[in-house]
Design an enzyme around this catalytic site. Structure first.
Site, PDB file in Angstrom:
ATOM      1  N   ASP A  75     -72.997  56.699 -21.329  1.00 48.56           N
ATOM      2  CA  ASP A  75     -74.160  57.504 -21.692  1.00 48.56           C
ATOM      3  C   ASP A  75     -75.221  56.626 -22.337  1.00 48.56           C
ATOM      4  O   ASP A  75     -75.133  56.281 -23.518  1.00 48.56           O
ATOM      5  CB  ASP A  75     -73.730  58.612 -22.655  1.00 48.56           C
ATOM      6  CG  ASP A  75     -74.899  59.477 -23.128  1.00 48.56           C
ATOM      7  OD1 ASP A  75     -76.008  59.336 -22.571  1.00 48.56           O
ATOM      8  OD2 ASP A  75     -74.693  60.291 -24.052  1.00 48.56           O
ATOM      9  N   GLU A 102     -78.568  27.496 -34.933  1.00 51.50           N
ATOM     10  CA  GLU A 102     -77.878  27.218 -36.194  1.00 51.50           C
ATOM     11  C   GLU A 102     -77.963  28.476 -37.056  1.00 51.50           C
ATOM     12  O   GLU A 102     -78.972  28.714 -37.709  1.00 51.50           O
ATOM     13  CB  GLU A 102     -78.529  26.043 -36.916  1.00 51.50           C
ATOM     14  CG  GLU A 102     -78.540  24.744 -36.119  1.00 51.50           C
ATOM     15  CD  GLU A 102     -79.323  23.647 -36.815  1.00 51.50           C
ATOM     16  OE1 GLU A 102     -79.890  23.899 -37.905  1.00 51.50           O
ATOM     17  OE2 GLU A 102     -79.389  22.529 -36.278  1.00 51.50           O
ATOM     18  N   GLU A 125     -77.107  30.901 -40.156  1.00 54.89           N
ATOM     19  CA  GLU A 125     -76.659  30.936 -41.547  1.00 54.89           C
ATOM     20  C   GLU A 125     -76.265  32.359 -41.915  1.00 54.89           C
ATOM     21  O   GLU A 125     -76.771  33.323 -41.329  1.00 54.89           O
ATOM     22  CB  GLU A 125     -77.768  30.418 -42.468  1.00 54.89           C
ATOM     23  CG  GLU A 125     -78.154  28.974 -42.179  1.00 54.89           C
ATOM     24  CD  GLU A 125     -79.457  28.544 -42.820  1.00 54.89           C
ATOM     25  OE1 GLU A 125     -79.725  27.332 -42.863  1.00 54.89           O
ATOM     26  OE2 GLU A 125     -80.224  29.427 -43.276  1.00 54.89           O
ATOM     27  N   GLU A 183     -74.179  26.158 -47.330  1.00 58.62           N
ATOM     28  CA  GLU A 183     -75.640  26.094 -47.267  1.00 58.62           C
ATOM     29  C   GLU A 183     -76.241  26.062 -48.679  1.00 58.62           C
ATOM     30  O   GLU A 183     -75.536  26.063 -49.676  1.00 58.62           O
ATOM     31  CB  GLU A 183     -76.210  27.250 -46.444  1.00 58.62           C
ATOM     32  CG  GLU A 183     -76.588  26.857 -45.020  1.00 58.62           C
ATOM     33  CD  GLU A 183     -77.658  25.778 -44.955  1.00 58.62           C
ATOM     34  OE1 GLU A 183     -78.424  25.618 -45.918  1.00 58.62           O
ATOM     35  OE2 GLU A 183     -77.736  25.085 -43.926  1.00 58.62           O
ATOM     36  N   GLU A 236     -72.872  27.966 -43.055  1.00 56.99           N
ATOM     37  CA  GLU A 236     -73.314  27.741 -41.676  1.00 56.99           C
ATOM     38  C   GLU A 236     -72.165  27.154 -40.865  1.00 56.99           C
ATOM     39  O   GLU A 236     -71.424  26.295 -41.358  1.00 56.99           O
ATOM     40  CB  GLU A 236     -74.505  26.790 -41.623  1.00 56.99           C
ATOM     41  CG  GLU A 236     -75.015  26.524 -40.205  1.00 56.99           C
ATOM     42  CD  GLU A 236     -76.187  25.558 -40.169  1.00 56.99           C
ATOM     43  OE1 GLU A 236     -76.172  24.663 -39.282  1.00 56.99           O
ATOM     44  OE2 GLU A 236     -77.097  25.674 -41.004  1.00 56.99           O
ATOM     45  N   HIS A 252     -82.228  28.365 -36.954  1.00 61.45           N
ATOM     46  CA  HIS A 252     -83.006  27.339 -36.267  1.00 61.45           C
ATOM     47  C   HIS A 252     -82.502  27.235 -34.833  1.00 61.45           C
ATOM     48  O   HIS A 252     -81.290  27.226 -34.602  1.00 61.45           O
ATOM     49  CB  HIS A 252     -82.849  25.995 -36.973  1.00 61.45           C
ATOM     50  CG  HIS A 252     -83.182  26.042 -38.436  1.00 61.45           C
ATOM     51  ND1 HIS A 252     -82.707  25.128 -39.343  1.00 61.45           N
ATOM     52  CD2 HIS A 252     -83.935  26.922 -39.147  1.00 61.45           C
ATOM     53  CE1 HIS A 252     -83.152  25.422 -40.544  1.00 61.45           C
ATOM     54  NE2 HIS A 252     -83.902  26.510 -40.452  1.00 61.45           N
ATOM     55  N   ARG A 296     -89.373  19.017 -42.458  1.00 55.70           N
ATOM     56  CA  ARG A 296     -88.642  20.270 -42.292  1.00 55.70           C
ATOM     57  C   ARG A 296     -89.430  21.486 -42.773  1.00 55.70           C
ATOM     58  O   ARG A 296     -88.968  22.610 -42.632  1.00 55.70           O
ATOM     59  CB  ARG A 296     -87.291  20.188 -43.018  1.00 55.70           C
ATOM     60  CG  ARG A 296     -86.319  19.240 -42.358  1.00 55.70           C
ATOM     61  CD  ARG A 296     -84.993  19.143 -43.099  1.00 55.70           C
ATOM     62  NE  ARG A 296     -84.113  18.159 -42.475  1.00 55.70           N
ATOM     63  CZ  ARG A 296     -83.218  18.450 -41.539  1.00 55.70           C
ATOM     64  NH1 ARG A 296     -83.061  19.686 -41.137  1.00 55.70           N
ATOM     65  NH2 ARG A 296     -82.456  17.507 -41.016  1.00 55.70           N
ATOM     66  N   GLU A 339     -86.936  21.919 -32.158  1.00 54.94           N
ATOM     67  CA  GLU A 339     -86.211  22.869 -32.999  1.00 54.94           C
ATOM     68  C   GLU A 339     -87.207  23.853 -33.600  1.00 54.94           C
ATOM     69  O   GLU A 339     -88.078  23.460 -34.382  1.00 54.94           O
ATOM     70  CB  GLU A 339     -85.471  22.123 -34.111  1.00 54.94           C
ATOM     71  CG  GLU A 339     -84.790  23.034 -35.116  1.00 54.94           C
ATOM     72  CD  GLU A 339     -84.332  22.278 -36.357  1.00 54.94           C
ATOM     73  OE1 GLU A 339     -83.752  22.919 -37.255  1.00 54.94           O
ATOM     74  OE2 GLU A 339     -84.580  21.059 -36.445  1.00 54.94           O
ATOM     75  N   ARG A 387     -87.922  26.701 -36.146  1.00 55.27           N
ATOM     76  CA  ARG A 387     -87.232  26.931 -37.405  1.00 55.27           C
ATOM     77  C   ARG A 387     -87.498  28.295 -38.055  1.00 55.27           C
ATOM     78  O   ARG A 387     -86.866  28.634 -39.056  1.00 55.27           O
ATOM     79  CB  ARG A 387     -87.592  25.823 -38.398  1.00 55.27           C
ATOM     80  CG  ARG A 387     -87.080  24.459 -37.974  1.00 55.27           C
ATOM     81  CD  ARG A 387     -87.541  23.350 -38.911  1.00 55.27           C
ATOM     82  NE  ARG A 387     -87.113  23.527 -40.283  1.00 55.27           N
ATOM     83  CZ  ARG A 387     -85.916  23.190 -40.752  1.00 55.27           C
ATOM     84  NH1 ARG A 387     -85.007  22.663 -39.932  1.00 55.27           N
ATOM     85  NH2 ARG A 387     -85.616  23.352 -42.018  1.00 55.27           N
TER      86      ARG A 387
END
Length: 492
Positions: free
Chosen positions: A74, A153, A155, A237, A244, A293, A363, A381, A383
């Protein structure tokens, strides 16, 4: 697992129940079911919000015809899908995604399914897994590449006690983690308070006993391997009680399936240990939130197309891909940061990037270019995504934004190698930002959707239904009094 409690049990005197077509079928699912003496088959699919759903069949009711034709369910009971007047939908299992459920009390074979529209016999246009498949096919049809790889990645937090309630006259939450700094002065009823715990923002890479979750994470990696996800690493972390796990990258569809397995394993291993895991981006005030990330690359004929001689060893194609991500970031925020809570993480001053810039060393940039030893590892990457998002929709949206950047040669401008968190006001004004709220993201998606519809990957019906579904969450929060408001305004 290190705990003595088992994740699955079998009745000692129970006789194995096998597939009724076992002796005359070579179907891989039936063969694995017979080999594992499975009594049940669990058919899995993902709803628009990213939540895994399932229905379980007795193995005696599963034959080759069912596996080929699919099973009815359904669709009107799934939020954001069809109305009751056209509710019949089909689950078609993908035999490449099978695994034995390590948490079921009876031997159970699980398999991811595609959702099929019985009117057309094709993939349902609101099925997230179908959209992700469309995105992969669009890449191939575009001839820009023949494979895309994603490496997320994720967390998450692990708590020992969780209480919350929302009512007409009250709203509260209360979280407890033995590892949290707020537990330093606490007396535990049946054990001593041993004092070893990380400080606020002090949880990155400590050894035991400060890292009290190491053994649990090891258990999680072992179970991930058992369900077909290749583990790479685990670590504590930045925030206390935050973790992580690292998993191997793969194609878009397989990685999205693996994210769903990842969440399922993390939730259930934590439960076995008497704890509660959450992928909520910002459950704790005043400390880091949980991100996801996402490493991405495009290949063709076995060659990495993001490797080149431009900035940080990137190709021009990779720079254009970044340009597409940055241009459409606020629209894709609606998928990559799909909860109202997501935007309590996306604030300046923490590790979550809010400025739409790219860098090889920084970063604080929304897009980072990791250092690699081989051109085969060259990737970007992104982030800003978080793990509460629907992986199929998030990955598909990022791929479509990147491909739009390549097709239209959208250059991202110069890289930003400064610490973006400490720029002066004049410099900050020059850099675009992610959305500040889910409401803003949904408005951006409504206006900036053409890139998603290229090749028929997404369509207006899906986008409109998704916006309506997520706006219910926005409206509920906006209309609800908040404890902070009582703190600020009650005595006004």
């Amino acid at each position: 697992m290190s705990k003595k409690k088992k994740t699955a049990t079998k009745s000692a005197d129970a006789k194995p129940v096998t597939a009724k077509t076992k002796s005359r079928s070579d179907h891989p699912l039936l063969s694995l079911a017979a080999q594992s003496e499975a009594k049940y088959v669990d058919f899995l699919f993902t709803d628009s919000k990213g939540k895994l759903q399932h229905t379980t069949y007795d193995i005696r009711e599963v034959d080759e015809e069912l596996l080929t034709s699919g099973l009815m369910f359904d669709g009107s009971s799934i939020q954001g899908w069809r109305g009751i007047e056209k509710s019949d939908m089909i689950l078609l299992p993908d035999q490449r995604s099978m695994f034995i459920d390590p948490f079921a009390s009876r031997s159970t074979l699980s398999v991811f399914c595609d959702v099929i529209d019985p009117d057309t016999g094709k993939g349902y246009d609101r099925d997230p897994r179908n959209i992700a498949k469309n995105a992969e096919q669009y890449l191939i049809d575009s001839k820009l590449g023949d494979a895309c790889f994603f490496g997320p990645e994720l967390e998450f937090f692990v708590f020992d006690n969780v209480r919350f309630n929302v009512g007409m006259n009250e709203a509260f939450y209360h979280l407890e983690a033995e590892e949290g700094p707020y537990s330093s002065g606490r007396e535990f009823p049946h054990q001593a308070n041993l004092g070893h715990r990380p400080k606020v923002k002090g949880g990155y890479f400590p050894v035991m006993p400060v890292d009290s979750l190491s053994e649990i994470r090891t258990d999680m990696l072992e179970v991930l391997e058992a369900v077909g996800v290749q583990p790479v690493l685990h670590h504590h972390e930045v925030a206390p009680a935050q973790c992580e796990l690292g998993i191997k990258f793969s194609t878009l569809i397989q990685t999205a399936d693996n994210v769903q397995k990842y969440k399922y394993v993390v939730h259930n291993v934590a439960q076995v240990h008497g704890k509660a895991a959450t992928f909520m981006p910002k459950p704790i005030a005043g400390d880091n939130g949980s991100g996801m990330h996402v490493h991405q690359s495009i290949w063709k004929d076995g060659k990495p197309l993001f490797a080149g001689n431009k900035y940080a060893g990137l190709s021009e194609m990779a720079l254009y891909y970044i340009g597409g991500i940055i241009k459409h970031a606020r629209a894709i925020n609606a998928f990559t940061n799909s909860t109202t809570n997501s935007y309590k993480r996306l604030v300046p001053g923490y590790e979550a990037p809010t400025l739409l810039a790219y860098s090889a060393v920084n970063r604080s940039a929304s897009v980072r270019i990791p250092h690699v030893h081989s051109t085969k590892g060259k990737r970007i990457e992104v982030r800003f995504p978080d793990p509460a998002s629907n992986p199929y929709l998030s990955f598909a949206a990022m791929l479509m934004a990147g491909l739009d950047g390549i097709r239209n040669k959208i250059h991202p401008g110069d890289a930003s190698d400064k610490d973006l968190y400490h720029l002066d006001a004049k410099e900050l004004k020059k850099i675009p930002t992610v959305s500040r709220s889910l409401h803003m993201s949904l408005e951006a998606l409504d206006k900036d959707r053409a890139f998603l519809k290229a090749g028929g990957v997404f369509n207006d019906e899906l986008i409109d239904a998704y916006i309506a579904l997520k706006m219910e969450e926005v409206t509920e929060l906006e209309r609800s009094p908040h404890p902070v408001e009582f703190q600020n305004y009650f005595s006004s």
